[in-house]
Scaffold this motif. Structure first.
Motif, PDB file in Angstrom:
ATOM      1  N   ARG A 257       4.711  10.292  -0.610  1.00 11.44           N
ATOM      2  CA  ARG A 257       5.531   9.936  -1.763  1.00 11.44           C
ATOM      3  C   ARG A 257       6.866  10.655  -1.637  1.00 11.44           C
ATOM      4  O   ARG A 257       6.933  11.829  -1.236  1.00 11.44           O
ATOM      5  N   LYS A 258       7.950   9.962  -1.971  1.00  9.65           N
ATOM      6  CA  LYS A 258       9.271  10.576  -1.902  1.00  9.65           C
ATOM      7  C   LYS A 258       9.351  11.765  -2.844  1.00  9.65           C
ATOM      8  O   LYS A 258       8.716  11.790  -3.903  1.00  9.65           O
ATOM      9  N   THR A 259      10.152  12.752  -2.478  1.00  8.83           N
ATOM     10  CA  THR A 259      10.356  13.916  -3.338  1.00  8.83           C
ATOM     11  C   THR A 259      11.205  13.528  -4.543  1.00  8.83           C
ATOM     12  O   THR A 259      11.822  12.459  -4.585  1.00  8.83           O
ATOM     13  N   TYR A 260      11.246  14.430  -5.525  1.00 13.78           N
ATOM     14  CA  TYR A 260      12.045  14.191  -6.728  1.00 13.78           C
ATOM     15  C   TYR A 260      13.505  13.921  -6.366  1.00 13.78           C
ATOM     16  O   TYR A 260      14.117  12.984  -6.885  1.00 13.78           O
ATOM     17  N   VAL A 261      14.061  14.703  -5.465  1.00 11.43           N
ATOM     18  CA  VAL A 261      15.469  14.530  -5.070  1.00 11.43           C
ATOM     19  C   VAL A 261      15.662  13.187  -4.366  1.00 11.43           C
ATOM     20  O   VAL A 261      16.638  12.474  -4.613  1.00 11.43           O
ATOM     21  N   GLN A 262      14.729  12.814  -3.493  1.00 10.51           N
ATOM     22  CA  GLN A 262      14.839  11.530  -2.791  1.00 10.51           C
ATOM     23  C   GLN A 262      14.747  10.351  -3.763  1.00 10.51           C
ATOM     24  O   GLN A 262      15.453   9.351  -3.606  1.00 10.51           O
ATOM     25  N   ARG A 263      13.888  10.477  -4.769  1.00  9.05           N
ATOM     26  CA  ARG A 263      13.734   9.390  -5.736  1.00  9.05           C
ATOM     27  C   ARG A 263      14.964   9.238  -6.620  1.00  9.05           C
ATOM     28  O   ARG A 263      15.166   8.184  -7.220  1.00  9.05           O
ATOM     29  N   LEU A 264      15.781  10.279  -6.704  1.00  7.15           N
ATOM     30  CA  LEU A 264      16.996  10.221  -7.523  1.00  7.15           C
ATOM     31  C   LEU A 264      18.249  10.024  -6.675  1.00  7.15           C
ATOM     32  O   LEU A 264      19.359  10.343  -7.112  1.00  7.15           O
ATOM     33  N   ALA A 265      18.082   9.496  -5.467  1.00 10.32           N
ATOM     34  CA  ALA A 265      19.257   9.137  -4.664  1.00 10.32           C
ATOM     35  C   ALA A 265      20.129   8.170  -5.453  1.00 10.32           C
ATOM     36  O   ALA A 265      19.627   7.309  -6.188  1.00 10.32           O
ATOM     37  N   PHE A 266      21.456   8.306  -5.302  1.00 14.47           N
ATOM     38  CA  PHE A 266      22.355   7.542  -6.171  1.00 14.47           C
ATOM     39  C   PHE A 266      22.248   6.047  -5.937  1.00 14.47           C
ATOM     40  O   PHE A 266      22.303   5.258  -6.881  1.00 14.47           O
TER      41      PHE A 266
ATOM     42  N   VAL B 192      20.772  10.123 -15.124  1.00 11.28           N
ATOM     43  CA  VAL B 192      21.088  10.888 -13.913  1.00 11.28           C
ATOM     44  C   VAL B 192      19.875  11.684 -13.444  1.00 11.28           C
ATOM     45  O   VAL B 192      19.574  11.740 -12.243  1.00 11.28           O
ATOM     46  N   PHE B 193      19.109  12.260 -14.379  1.00  9.05           N
ATOM     47  CA  PHE B 193      18.038  13.175 -13.997  1.00  9.05           C
ATOM     48  C   PHE B 193      16.630  12.589 -14.117  1.00  9.05           C
ATOM     49  O   PHE B 193      15.678  13.210 -13.619  1.00  9.05           O
ATOM     50  N   LEU B 194      16.476  11.417 -14.734  1.00  8.95           N
ATOM     51  CA  LEU B 194      15.123  10.899 -14.958  1.00  8.95           C
ATOM     52  C   LEU B 194      14.887   9.494 -14.424  1.00  8.95           C
ATOM     53  O   LEU B 194      13.759   9.186 -14.010  1.00  8.95           O
TER      54      LEU B 194
ATOM     55  N   ARG C  48       0.829  -1.210   0.000  1.00  4.79           N
ATOM     56  CA  ARG C  48       0.000   0.000   0.000  1.00  4.79           C
ATOM     57  C   ARG C  48       0.863   1.260   0.000  1.00  4.79           C
ATOM     58  O   ARG C  48       0.354   2.370   0.107  1.00  4.79           O
ATOM     59  N   ASP C  49       2.156   1.071  -0.139  1.00  4.87           N
ATOM     60  CA  ASP C  49       3.088   2.200  -0.160  1.00  4.87           C
ATOM     61  C   ASP C  49       3.109   2.812  -1.560  1.00  4.87           C
ATOM     62  O   ASP C  49       3.405   2.115  -2.531  1.00  4.87           O
ATOM     63  N   PRO C  50       2.818   4.100  -1.715  1.00  2.61           N
ATOM     64  CA  PRO C  50       2.843   4.716  -3.055  1.00  2.61           C
ATOM     65  C   PRO C  50       4.235   4.729  -3.677  1.00  2.61           C
ATOM     66  O   PRO C  50       4.367   4.962  -4.887  1.00  2.61           O
ATOM     67  N   ASN C  51       5.279   4.469  -2.872  1.00  2.00           N
ATOM     68  CA  ASN C  51       6.640   4.417  -3.411  1.00  2.00           C
ATOM     69  C   ASN C  51       6.988   3.056  -3.999  1.00  2.00           C
ATOM     70  O   ASN C  51       8.034   2.910  -4.622  1.00  2.00           O
ATOM     71  N   ASP C  52       6.135   2.068  -3.803  1.00  2.00           N
ATOM     72  CA  ASP C  52       6.317   0.752  -4.412  1.00  2.00           C
ATOM     73  C   ASP C  52       6.208   0.907  -5.929  1.00  2.00           C
ATOM     74  O   ASP C  52       5.211   1.427  -6.434  1.00  2.00           O
ATOM     75  N   PRO C  53       7.229   0.491  -6.707  1.00  2.00           N
ATOM     76  CA  PRO C  53       7.167   0.655  -8.169  1.00  2.00           C
ATOM     77  C   PRO C  53       5.921   0.046  -8.814  1.00  2.00           C
ATOM     78  O   PRO C  53       5.469   0.532  -9.852  1.00  2.00           O
TER      79      PRO C  53
END
Length: 563
Positions: free
Chosen positions: A306-315, A226-228, A39-44
Motif C-alpha cells: 500500500r502506498k505511504t501517506y506521503v505517496q497517497r497525497l502526491a499533488f 491538502v492533508f486528507l 487485486r491492488d490494495p491501492n485501487d480505490p
C-alpha cells in the motif's frame, strides 16, 4: 433474460452486469461486486470503508460549499439594492451570467481532472473559490458582481461533474444510489440552508460578512483537501489478467467488422464473468468457493504494498498521452450528449429540474421582498428551509430504496442488473413535482399566506431530489466508462436551461403573470419526467443500438476501468 446468454450483445450491452450470484447462496444469493476491482490494495474500490467515506465526505463538503457560494447571494439582494443601487433586473442578470459560465466551466476544466487526477482540481478550485469569496466581500460595482458570478460559477461547474466521477471511482453499483442521493442532498444543503444562514448574517453582521464566512469555510476546506483527500484516479492498465490497450486511437474500433465486434464483446464479458470452473459436489471448498469469493468479496494481493501517506497525497497523477487526447475532452462531451440517447435524456431531466429550482429561488428572492409579504433578508433566507426539509426527506427515502430495489429486481431477473431498474423509483415521486410547483406559483400569485408557498416549495423539492439523484446514478451505471464526458454534457444542458429561464423570467412574468409562468413550467417539467417511462421500457434497446458509439468514446478515455 436467461443467464446463459452472456455473449449475446443484445442481452449484455455495457451497463448490464451480473449483480447477484444465485448459485452460491440459495434463494437470496450473494452480491457480485461491479465494476470488478483489481487485486491492488491501492485501487480505490479496495480501500477500507472509513477511507472511502472520509474522501466522499470531503468531496460532498466541496459540493455543498460551491453551491452555498452560488446560492447564498439571494438574501443579500435587498441590502445591495439599497446600499449599492443594484436593481433587481441587474441582480437577476448577474445570476444568469453565473449560470452561463456554469455551462462552459466543465468543458474547460474537467479535461485536467481526467489527465492529472481529481486531487489537484479539488485543491486548486477550492483555492480559487476562496479568492472569489474575498472578492465578493469587497465588491462595489456592477462589473464586480458580474465577474464574481462568472468566475465562481465557472470554477463551480466542476462540482457537478467531478464528485460523480469520484463516486464512480470508489463505489460499486449496488452502493451508488445512496452515495449519489447523499451528494445531491449535500448540494441542496448549500442551495437551501446557505440562504437561511446568509439571511441571518445579513441582518446581524451585514451582507458582506456572508462572503467572509464563505472565505473562512473555504480556507478550512483547502487545508482539509491538502492533508486528507487522496487521489481516486487509478491506473487500470496493469490489472491482473488484463492487457494494456495497444493504442488509444479508437478509429478502427468504431468501424469494427462483425467478427471483430464479437471478439470485443466476448473479451468485455469475460471481465465481468470469469469462466466457471467445473462444479464440485455440495460442501466442497474447491473452485466453486473460490469463484464466490472472487466475485463477492474484495480480495487484494498482499504482495502489493500500500502506498505511504506521503505517496497517497502526491499533488497529481498524470496519465500518459499526447495533447490531442487532452484537448478532445473539451469538445467530445458535445458529441456524447447528442449522439447517445441515454445521456441526452439524463441531461434533459436533470436540467429541467434544476432550472425549475433556480426559477423558484430567484422568484422567491425578489417577489417576497415586496408587499404583501415584505420579508427582510432573514425571512427570505428562512423560506429556503422548506426546500431543505423536502430534499432531506427525499434523500432519506430514495437512496436506500433504490439500492434495495435493484438487488430485488436483479434477483427476479436471474441475478442480472439493468440500469433502467433504478428508474422505477423516479415514477413514485413524479406527482410531487408539479403539485408543489403549482402550489408555490399560485400561492405567490394570489398573495396566499407564506405557509402555502413554503409547503409548495417543500413538496417540489421532495420530488426533485429523487429524480435528480437517480437520473445521475442511471447515467453512472449505464455509461461508466464515459461518465466524465457524459456528465460534462449533462452540466451544459442543465445550466443552459437555467440561464435561459433566469434571463427571460422577469419579462416573462411581466407579460404573462406569475401564475401562467408556473403553469407552463410545471407542464414542461412533468412532460420531461414522464419520459422516464420511455427509458424504463426502451432504455436497454437504446444501449444495444448505440453500443458501437459507446465503445468508440470509451476507447478515447484516459485509463478507463474495464467493466
Amino acid at each position: 433474460m436467461h443467464p446463459t446468454d452472456e455473449h449475446d450483445d443484445k442481452e449484455w450491452p455495457p451497463g448490464t452486469v451480473r449483480l447477484e450470484d444465485l448459485k452460491q447462496a440459495g434463494k437470496n444469493g450473494e452480491i457480485i461486486l461491479q465494476p470488478r476491482p483489481s487485486r491492488d490494495p491501492n485501487d480505490p474500490l479496495n480501500w477500507p470503508r472509513w477511507e472511502k467515506y472520509l474522501n466522499f465526505g470531503l468531496v460532498s463538503f466541496y459540493a455543498m460549499m460551491v453551491f452555498a457560494l452560488i446560492d447564498a447571494a439571494t438574501p443579500t439582494w435587498a441590502p445591495m439594492n439599497v446600499q449599492l443601487g443594484f436593481s433587481y433586473a441587474i441582480l437577476n442578470d448577474s445570476y444568469a451570467v453565473g449560470n452561463g459560465t456554469l455551462c462552459i466551466g466543465a468543458f474547460l476544466l474537467i479535461p485536467f481532472a481526467l489527465k492529472f487526477g481529481r486531487r489537484p482540481i479539488y485543491i486548486l478550485s477550492t483555492a480559487a473559490q476562496l479568492a472569489v469569496s474575498i472578492w465578493s466581500a469587497k465588491l462595489e460595482t456592477v462589473a464586480d458582481i458580474m465577474l464574481i458570478n462568472a468566475f465562481s460559477c465557472g470554477v463551480g461547474a466542476l462540482a457537478e461533474v467531478i464528485v460523480q466521477m469520484t463516486v464512480a471511482d470508489m463505489f460499486f453499483v449496488h452502493e451508488r444510489g445512496f452515495m449519489n442521493s447523499f451528494y445531491v442532498w449535500a448540494q441542496n444543503i448549500g442551495g437551501s440552508l446557505a440562504p437561511v444562514a446568509a439571511g441571518y448574517i445579513t441582518v446581524s453582521q451585514g451582507w458582506r460578512w456572508v462572503w467572509w464566512w464563505c472565505a473562512i469555510f473555504f480556507a478550512v476546506a483547502l487545508v482539509s483537501y491538502v492533508f486528507l483527500y487522496e487521489e481516486t484516479k487509478f491506473d487500470h492498465s496493469a490489472i491482473e489478467g488484463l492487457g494494456v490497450r495497444a493504442s488509444q486511437d479508437p478509429a478502427p474500433e468504431f468501424s469494427q467488422t462483425a467478427s471483430d465486434e464479437e471478439t470485443s464483446i466476448e473479451k468485455k464479458t469475460d471481465l465481468s464473468e470469469p469462466k466457471l470452473e467445473p462444479r464440485m459436489s455440495k460442501g466442497s471448498t474447491g473452485p466453486e468457493v473460490y469463484r464466490s469469493r472472487h466475485l463477492s468479496v474484495i480480495d487484494t494481493d498482499s504482495s502489493i504494498p500500500r502506498k505511504t501517506y506521503v505517496q497517497r497525497l502526491a499533488f497529481w497523477s498524470s496519465s500518459p498521452g499526447p495533447l490531442s487526447h487532452f484537448f478532445r475532452h473539451s469538445y467530445q462531451p458535445f458529441f456524447v450528449l447528442f449522439t447517445i440517447p441515454g445521456v441526452f435524456f439524463v441531461s434533459l431531466t436533470y436540467g429541467a429540474l434544476i432550472a425549475m429550482s433556480t426559477v423558484q429561488v430567484t422568484t422567491l428572492s425578489s417577489w417576497m421582498a415586496e408587499p404583501p409579504y415584505s420579508f427582510d433578508a432573514a425571512q427570505i433566507g428562512l423560506m429556503s428551509l422548506p426546500s431543505w426539509i423536502g430534499s432531506t426527506l427525499g434523500a432519506l427515502i430514495v437512496g436506500p430504496l433504490s439500492d434495495w430495489l435493484i438487488v430485488f429486481l436483479a434477483r427476479r431477473n436471474h441475478g442480472i442488473y439493468e440500469p433502467e431498474m433504478r428508474l422505477w423509483v423516479i415514477v413514485a415521486f413524479i406527482p410531487f413535482v408539479p403539485a408543489g410547483l403549482f402550489m408555490f406559483g399560485f400561492g405567490l400569485n394570489n398573495g396566499s399566506p407564506w405557509p402555502v408557498v413554503a409547503i409548495g416549495y417543500g413538496l417540489a423539492s421532495f420530488g426533485t431530489l429523487p429524480a435528480s439523484s437517480l437520473s445521475l446514478t442511471y447515467l453512472t451505471d449505464a455509461y461508466t466508462e464515459i461518465v466524465g464526458d457524459a456528465l460534462v454534457g449533462v452540466t451544459f444542458t442543465r445550466n443552459l436551461l437555467s440561464t435561459i429561464f433566469v434571463f427571460v423570467l422577469t419579462p416573462w412574468i411581466a407579460n404573462m403573470g406569475i401564475k401562467n409562468v408556473f403553469i407552463i413550467i410545471g407542464v414542461l417539467v412533468t412532460a420531461v419526467l414522464l419520459g422516464t417511462f420511455i427509458f424504463i421500457f426502451y432504455g436497454k434497446r437504446f444501449r444495444v443500438k448505440f453500443v458501437d458509439r459507446y465503445r468508440y468514446y470509451a476507447a478515447r478515455q484516459y485509463q478507463s476501468r474495464p467493466v
